[in-house]
Design a protein around this motif. Sequence first.
Motif, PDB file in Angstrom:
ATOM      1  N   VAL A   1       0.842  -1.200   0.000  1.00  0.00           N
ATOM      2  CA  VAL A   1       0.000   0.000   0.000  1.00  0.00           C
ATOM      3  C   VAL A   1       0.878   1.251   0.000  1.00  0.00           C
TER       4      VAL A   1
ATOM      5  N   ILE B   1       3.785   1.558  -1.286  1.00  0.00           N
ATOM      6  CA  ILE B   1       4.349   1.712  -2.624  1.00  0.00           C
ATOM      7  C   ILE B   1       3.306   2.301  -3.577  1.00  0.00           C
ATOM      8  N   GLY B   2       2.071   1.858  -3.429  1.00  0.00           N
ATOM      9  CA  GLY B   2       0.991   2.435  -4.233  1.00  0.00           C
ATOM     10  C   GLY B   2       0.824   3.921  -3.941  1.00  0.00           C
ATOM     11  N   MET B   3       0.836   4.263  -2.666  1.00  0.00           N
ATOM     12  CA  MET B   3       0.710   5.673  -2.278  1.00  0.00           C
ATOM     13  C   MET B   3       1.889   6.486  -2.820  1.00  0.00           C
TER      14      MET B   3
END
Lengths: 101, 228
Positions: A6, A8-10
Amino acid sequence: MQNLLVFIGMAAVTFFTRYAMIAALGREMPPLVQRWLRYVPAAVLAALVAPAGLAPNGRLQLGTNVWAMVVGLFIAWRTRNVLWTILSGMATFWLVRALGL
Amino acid sequence: MTDFRRGLLASLPLAPGVAAFGLLYGMMARQVGFRPWETVAMSVLVHAGSAQFTALGMWGVAGAAQIVLTTLVINLRHLLMGASIAPYLRGLHPLRKALLALWMSDESYALAIAEYERGRGSHGYFLGANSGVYVVWAVSGLLGALLGMAIPDPARYGLDLVFPLAFLGLMMAFVRDRIGAAVAVTAAVLALLGFYWLPGKWYVLVAGLLGSGLGVVLEEVSEPCKTS
């Protein structure tokens, strides 16, 4: 591990918002766009200042913070110096609170 | 002194503000159940205060996609900041642009663009300001996670005013004439209204767009003969 994904997504979407325009506006812009961009910093910085200074807790707060911001605005206008602006505003905050105004 | 060091030093006055919120972030992250390394990993990877606080509030309640999408929306204001700083980075290698964009926070953007505007700016300065804020944010987050509940509210010491005061000082570089002043005042009022009636950080984007648009309109009205 799942948390990391998450993050890394952010990080990816955050980087996108920071890089997209810097990458896209790489060439000479039309004059109108150039003139518009000249006014963006004043508008963005003012938009960051007002709620953070006058509604620091999410609600309009007319107390010590307003004194600090008014003095800060004056010092910013006269000196155009960040350090003096912070110091004078913080000093005002402490002084007004110590005096119990 | 190198430009990088000048930028790094310029970010120091903002450090108490960054650190106060970093500590708070670290403390909240622990309450959400993050381990210390996760708390730091989020700061090191994402480096976006408002988005990180919001994500903590959603953790365990919302799904991953929702958290990422919310992060995107909260950070849309950076599009506007990127657009305004882009002219100064023209001609730079894409990788260098990416490096400068990576850690561009509200604070370091404000420091860098004010310096560019004054003619003293440089990419080294920009990177230095980025790095200063980045390190203080990451370290204070870790400290907050380790110290836990012992951290007082930044507002008690007025530390929440460091950012608006700093932005005020930096904003003055752009308030050169009546139009600049009108832009700032309008954006400030719109931001306050938007702060109440718009979700998240939309108020920065909306007030930034409308305020700067007003600048162009006023310029047209006041100098109708000037051909662009």
